[in-house]
Design a protein around this motif. Structure first.
Motif, PDB file in Angstrom:
ATOM      1  N   LEU A 129       0.575  -1.099  -0.192  1.00 22.56           N
ATOM      2  CA  LEU A 129      -0.094   0.136   0.324  1.00 22.56           C
ATOM      3  C   LEU A 129       0.996   1.169   0.035  1.00 22.56           C
ATOM      4  O   LEU A 129       1.950   1.262   0.594  1.00 22.56           O
ATOM      5  CB  LEU A 129      -0.941   0.190   1.390  1.00 22.56           C
ATOM      6  CG  LEU A 129      -1.901  -1.122   1.552  1.00 22.56           C
ATOM      7  CD1 LEU A 129      -2.759  -1.013   2.498  1.00 22.56           C
ATOM      8  CD2 LEU A 129      -2.786  -1.240   0.153  1.00 22.56           C
ATOM      9  N   THR A 130       0.257   2.266  -0.616  1.00 19.36           N
ATOM     10  CA  THR A 130       0.961   3.424  -0.705  1.00 19.36           C
ATOM     11  C   THR A 130       0.059   4.629  -0.634  1.00 19.36           C
ATOM     12  O   THR A 130      -1.142   4.352  -0.883  1.00 19.36           O
ATOM     13  CB  THR A 130       1.928   3.761  -2.242  1.00 19.36           C
ATOM     14  OG1 THR A 130       0.702   3.911  -3.055  1.00 19.36           O
ATOM     15  CG2 THR A 130       2.971   2.692  -2.146  1.00 19.36           C
ATOM     16  N   PRO A 131       0.465   5.889   0.013  1.00 15.31           N
ATOM     17  CA  PRO A 131      -0.795   6.777   0.168  1.00 15.31           C
ATOM     18  C   PRO A 131      -1.383   7.188  -1.085  1.00 15.31           C
ATOM     19  O   PRO A 131      -0.527   7.393  -1.957  1.00 15.31           O
ATOM     20  CB  PRO A 131       0.156   8.155   0.737  1.00 15.31           C
ATOM     21  CG  PRO A 131       1.475   7.228   1.483  1.00 15.31           C
ATOM     22  CD  PRO A 131       1.344   6.222   0.722  1.00 15.31           C
ATOM     23  N   SER A 141      -5.619   4.845   0.717  1.00 14.55           N
ATOM     24  CA  SER A 141      -4.530   4.450   0.203  1.00 14.55           C
ATOM     25  C   SER A 141      -4.650   3.736  -1.257  1.00 14.55           C
ATOM     26  O   SER A 141      -5.771   3.338  -1.436  1.00 14.55           O
ATOM     27  CB  SER A 141      -3.745   3.411   1.265  1.00 14.55           C
ATOM     28  OG  SER A 141      -3.503   3.953   2.387  1.00 14.55           O
ATOM     29  N   THR A 160      -8.312   1.484   7.031  1.00 20.26           N
ATOM     30  CA  THR A 160      -7.949   2.145   6.094  1.00 20.26           C
ATOM     31  C   THR A 160      -8.629   1.697   4.686  1.00 20.26           C
ATOM     32  O   THR A 160      -9.258   0.765   4.896  1.00 20.26           O
ATOM     33  CB  THR A 160      -6.340   1.634   5.578  1.00 20.26           C
ATOM     34  OG1 THR A 160      -5.506   2.007   6.902  1.00 20.26           O
ATOM     35  CG2 THR A 160      -6.060   2.490   4.422  1.00 20.26           C
TER      36      THR A 160
END
Length: 246
Positions: A129-131, A141, A160
């Motif tokens: 996961l990345t922002p 995300s 999230t």
């Protein structure tokens, strides 16, 4: 506190009634009030579990009372024929405990593969996961995949919302916001926890129709509840358009 023996057949009848009626009544209902329908299903099945525990308690109490009666017979009235029933009654609770222990061991054995797989998969998902950003004031995300996906999970100890890169490419800004409101509803309603509970129940009782119906109906009702929440913040057209892309 002494429980009446009449509670035993009543409790068993309630268990049979609930597990028979849920598969017949639940499917396709509750679209207008999905949260109430979810609560009602869990309440009904929880009451069946309580009734089952009550039945076991009454059965144990009856055995204990009978054993007490036998051991209190005066020595002058002892009859060798009383000995065997007394021994059997004294051993019955221990046999039930042993049966419960064996059942727990079998349950753990049945659930272990699913638990191990989930524990192995979750860190791998979180690691990718990345922002993603913020839309309509909701943070999310992203995960790199061309598939059009959105879901909720826990990452670094907090709930999230995850939207795939494929979904970000396919959705307009309005559609993305509709999706995020929908996913926020899943978080607010703790839908993942409810689905996990239902899935565990179905794993433990795969031959009981009520638990299988619970899994299917819960999936439908959670989606209906999330849509109703999203429609408070977005339009019906945007939500339908977003859904059509998944």
């Amino acid at each position: 506190m002494s429980l009446s023996p009449i509670a035993l057949p009543l409790a068993i009848e309630w268990v049979l009634l609930v597990t028979s009626l849920v598969p017949l009544v639940a499917p396709g209902r509750g679209n207008n009030a999905p949260n109430i329908a979810i609560f009602s299903m869990f309440a009904a099945l929880s009451s069946a579990v309580v009734a089952l525990l009550l039945a076991v308690t009454v059965a144990l109490q009856s055995l204990f009372n009978l054993w007490q009666h036998l051991v209190q017979i005066p020595a002058s009235q002892h009859n060798p024929g009383h000995l065997v029933p007394a021994l059997l009654l004294a051993a019955a609770p221990w046999a039930l405990l042993a049966g419960a222990g064996i059942s727990i061991a079998l349950i753990n054995q049945r659930l272990e593969p699913a638990v191990v797989a989930a524990r192995a998969a979750h860190p791998q998902i979180v690691a990718t996961l990345t922002p993603g950003g913020t839309a309509a004031g909701i943070e999310y995300s992203t995960i790199a995949t061309p598939a059009v996906l959105s879901f909720t999970t826990r990452a670094n100890g907090r709930p999230t919302i995850v939207v795939s890169s494929g979904a970000l490419t396919a959705l307009t800004q309005g559609e993305l916001e509709a999706v995020l409101w929908h996913e926020r509803a899943h978080l607010r309603g703790h839908h993942n926890a409810l689905k996990t509970t239902a899935a565990l129940l179905a794993q433990l009782t795969p031959r009981i129709a009520a638990s299988l119906v619970l899994v299917n109906e819960l999936e439908r009702l959670c989606e209906a509840a999330a849509d109703r929440y999203a429609l408070k913040h977005t339009s019906h057209q945007l939500l339908l358009a977003a859904r059509a892309k998944f």
